[in-house]
Design a protein around this motif. Structure first.
Motif, PDB file in Angstrom:
ATOM      1  N   TYR A 169       0.793  -1.371  -0.178  1.00  0.00           N
ATOM      2  CA  TYR A 169       0.091  -0.076   0.027  1.00  0.00           C
ATOM      3  C   TYR A 169       0.967   1.210  -0.045  1.00  0.00           C
ATOM      4  O   TYR A 169       1.535   1.369   0.941  1.00  0.00           O
ATOM      5  N   GLU A 170       1.063   2.014  -1.233  1.00  0.00           N
ATOM      6  CA  GLU A 170       2.049   3.027  -1.297  1.00  0.00           C
ATOM      7  C   GLU A 170       1.264   4.425  -1.620  1.00  0.00           C
ATOM      8  O   GLU A 170       2.154   5.512  -1.222  1.00  0.00           O
ATOM      9  N   ARG A 171       0.209   4.408  -2.066  1.00  0.00           N
ATOM     10  CA  ARG A 171      -0.377   5.990  -2.507  1.00  0.00           C
ATOM     11  C   ARG A 171      -1.834   5.932  -2.241  1.00  0.00           C
ATOM     12  O   ARG A 171      -2.654   4.814  -2.451  1.00  0.00           O
ATOM     13  N   ALA A 172      -2.437   6.984  -2.487  1.00  0.00           N
ATOM     14  CA  ALA A 172      -3.959   7.413  -2.158  1.00  0.00           C
ATOM     15  C   ALA A 172      -4.749   7.087  -3.574  1.00  0.00           C
ATOM     16  O   ALA A 172      -5.969   6.956  -3.426  1.00  0.00           O
ATOM     17  N   ARG A 217      -4.770   1.287  -7.971  1.00  0.00           N
ATOM     18  CA  ARG A 217      -4.751   2.664  -7.476  1.00  0.00           C
ATOM     19  C   ARG A 217      -3.763   2.978  -6.418  1.00  0.00           C
ATOM     20  O   ARG A 217      -3.105   4.009  -6.156  1.00  0.00           O
ATOM     21  N   ALA A 218      -3.529   1.882  -5.363  1.00  0.00           N
ATOM     22  CA  ALA A 218      -2.797   1.928  -4.020  1.00  0.00           C
ATOM     23  C   ALA A 218      -1.345   1.592  -4.278  1.00  0.00           C
ATOM     24  O   ALA A 218      -0.433   1.744  -3.148  1.00  0.00           O
ATOM     25  N   ALA A 219      -0.909   1.230  -5.479  1.00  0.00           N
ATOM     26  CA  ALA A 219       0.586   0.624  -5.588  1.00  0.00           C
ATOM     27  C   ALA A 219       1.069   1.076  -7.021  1.00  0.00           C
ATOM     28  O   ALA A 219       0.257   1.020  -7.879  1.00  0.00           O
ATOM     29  N   PRO A 221       3.198   0.578 -10.438  1.00  0.00           N
ATOM     30  CA  PRO A 221       3.424  -0.656 -11.288  1.00  0.00           C
ATOM     31  C   PRO A 221       4.364  -1.279 -11.164  1.00  0.00           C
ATOM     32  O   PRO A 221       4.438  -2.486 -11.033  1.00  0.00           O
ATOM     33  N   ALA A 222       5.759  -0.698 -10.772  1.00  0.00           N
ATOM     34  CA  ALA A 222       6.933  -1.133 -10.738  1.00  0.00           C
ATOM     35  C   ALA A 222       7.067  -1.983  -9.446  1.00  0.00           C
ATOM     36  O   ALA A 222       7.605  -3.207  -9.534  1.00  0.00           O
ATOM     37  N   SER A 223       6.256  -1.530  -8.349  1.00  0.00           N
ATOM     38  CA  SER A 223       6.181  -2.222  -7.245  1.00  0.00           C
ATOM     39  C   SER A 223       5.492  -3.586  -7.343  1.00  0.00           C
ATOM     40  O   SER A 223       5.813  -4.791  -6.787  1.00  0.00           O
ATOM     41  N   ILE A 224       4.168  -3.649  -7.868  1.00  0.00           N
ATOM     42  CA  ILE A 224       3.565  -4.941  -8.144  1.00  0.00           C
ATOM     43  C   ILE A 224       4.116  -5.904  -8.799  1.00  0.00           C
ATOM     44  O   ILE A 224       4.127  -6.784  -8.561  1.00  0.00           O
TER      45      ILE A 224
END
Length: 459
Positions: A169-172, A217-219, A221-224
């Protein structure tokens, strides 16, 4: 029935009827091994000497493939509207009020109550999609896995299997690079999620661990992609639950959410797409080709006004399906399956939508068998059901209860899903051990949970 006590069952059980191989079969011998797995399941035999003869038919329990345990504190407290508009997003903002207050000790008390209710409702494994990681002010606990440990302790107290899924969970939102202040307890990187998965894997004999992505929406793309490539076990993601999410994803990426996953994530059988409410035929075909599963949460999807998934499309494509309790407004799988079918009937103005007249004309049987089979992958387990190698779990039905009494054996699942007013599970077996009511423990657990509710809402 409320469950707390435990005792090892005899190694040999015999049932007059059991759901084996996708159908009711008579005279079924079940032998559990010392490892808590079924060593032998054989139909069409007489009860052998030394076997415990069960007083009614048995069927597999189900995996609850999607749970947010802390949201049990919110059940019944969001059913009023004080403004002109109320939808998923306004519900979410109110739900965050609970998320910002609950402590590890409070989470354990609530989760123990919830897990006992889920066991009552016919689930013996629950997948915790867990994003509530940090202290109320957003700081890290001394033990980063403190909240996960609270869930594991609650599951051990009740005796239910648990799949822990720490969440990235990284962003809003798609265009918001950071989290909102009221999301401060959720913040994680891919590295932190992997560390939490390693910690969770050692939290108990009935605990397995995977990972999750909260949503596109909360992560990032590179992290996923990095999390998918570096993790093992099941990988769950909320996707296409709300039309606003679909619109935002299209605007930000040029793709619908499920289409984005099919194009950019390494979709395979590990992936479990939670909700997948708003899909188009091409997306369903892509998920089927990848072998990924879909987790439907009919009670929550109805409660939040999400919409109806394309159940006929997912069934026809052969996509693995499972069900989850999500926000905990329903906590029994017969009710989830009933809502799953009834929503389709209301939308399509047809009956027995999930049935397959050429192969499986019984609606409840087709739904039950599909979600039974799909639950194994969702939980990260190799097998599930009354079959050798699967965990020795089962549900003993009380065939005399209202809704089942007098039905022919062939229609017991129909009665269970569409007619039984109560939860007709007389006994529950988990890993070769019976769970049974213990009134003192039940009262104490309920009291602890009620005290936590008072503490949370007094604030």
């Amino acid at each position: 029935m409320s469950v707390q006590g435990t005792a090892a069952a005899p190694a040999l059980l015999w049932a007059p009827a059991a759901w084996v191989g996708g159908r009711w079969q008579a005279g079924v011998l079940l032998r559990a091994g010392a490892d808590g797995l079924w060593a032998e399941v054989r139909a069409g035999v007489a009860a052998p000497p030394g076997a415990e003869v069960l007083p009614g038919p048995v069927l597999p329990s189900l995996v609850n493939a999607h749970s947010h345990a802390f949201q049990r504190a919110f059940v019944g407290l969001a059913e009023r509207r004080d403004s002109a508009h109320d939808d998923f997003w306004s519900w979410r903002d109110r739900m965050y009020g609970v998320a910002l207050r609950i402590t590890p000790a409070q989470l354990r008390a609530l989760a123990a109550q919830l897990y006992a209710e889920l066991l009552d409702g016919g689930y013996t494994q629950v997948c915790e999609f867990h994003y509530l990681q940090h202290a109320p002010d957003g700081s890290r606990y001394a033990d980063p896995a403190a909240m996960l440990q609270a869930l594991a302790d609650a599951a051990a107290e009740v005796g239910i299997g648990l799949t822990l899924l720490p969440v990235l969970y990284e962003r809003a939102g798609f265009t918001q690079p950071a989290l909102r202040d009221d999301q401060r307890r959720f913040a994680t990187s891919a590295d932190e999620v992997l560390a939490l998965q390693r910690a969770a894997a050692g939290m108990g004999a009935l605990v397995t661990a995977g990972v999750a992505v909260h949503s596109l929406r909360a992560a990032r793309p590179a992290s996923i992609v990095a999390l998918a490539e570096r993790s093992s076990g099941p990988l769950h993601v909320h996707v296409a639950e709300q039309t606003a999410e679909v619109d935002d994803c299209l605007a930000a990426t040029g793709c619908r959410p499920i289409d984005w996953l099919a194009r950019h994530a390494p979709l395979d059988a590990r992936w479990q797409l939670v909700h997948a409410t708003h899909s188009v035929p091409g997306e369903i075909a892509a998920v089927a080709r990848a072998g990924a599963g879909v987790v439907l949460c009919p009670g929550t999807e109805a409660n939040l006004g999400d919409g109806l998934a394309d159940l006929p499309g997912w069934l026809a494509a052969g996509v693995p399906l499972s069900v989850g309790s999500d926000s905990q407004v329903l906590r029994a799988w017969p009710e989830e399956l009933r809502w799953l079918e009834y929503g389709q009937r209301l939308a399509l103005r047809q009956r027995n939508v999930a049935a397959d007249p050429g192969h499986e004309p019984a609606t409840a049987a087709r739904l039950f068998e599909r979600v039974r089979a799909g639950g194994a992958a969702a939980a990260g387990l190799p097998r599930w059901g009354l079959e050798p190698g699967a965990r020795a779990d089962l549900l003993l039905l009380d065939a005399s209860c209202p809704g089942l009494a007098g039905l022919p054996a062939s229609h017991l699942l129909d009665g269970l899903v569409f007619a039984a007013a109560a939860r007709p599970f007389a006994r529950v077996l988990v890993a070769g051990r019976w769970r049974w009511p213990d009134d003192a423990a039940v009262a104490a657990r309920a009291g602890r949970a009620a005290a936590v509710m008072h503490q949370l809402w007094a604030q």
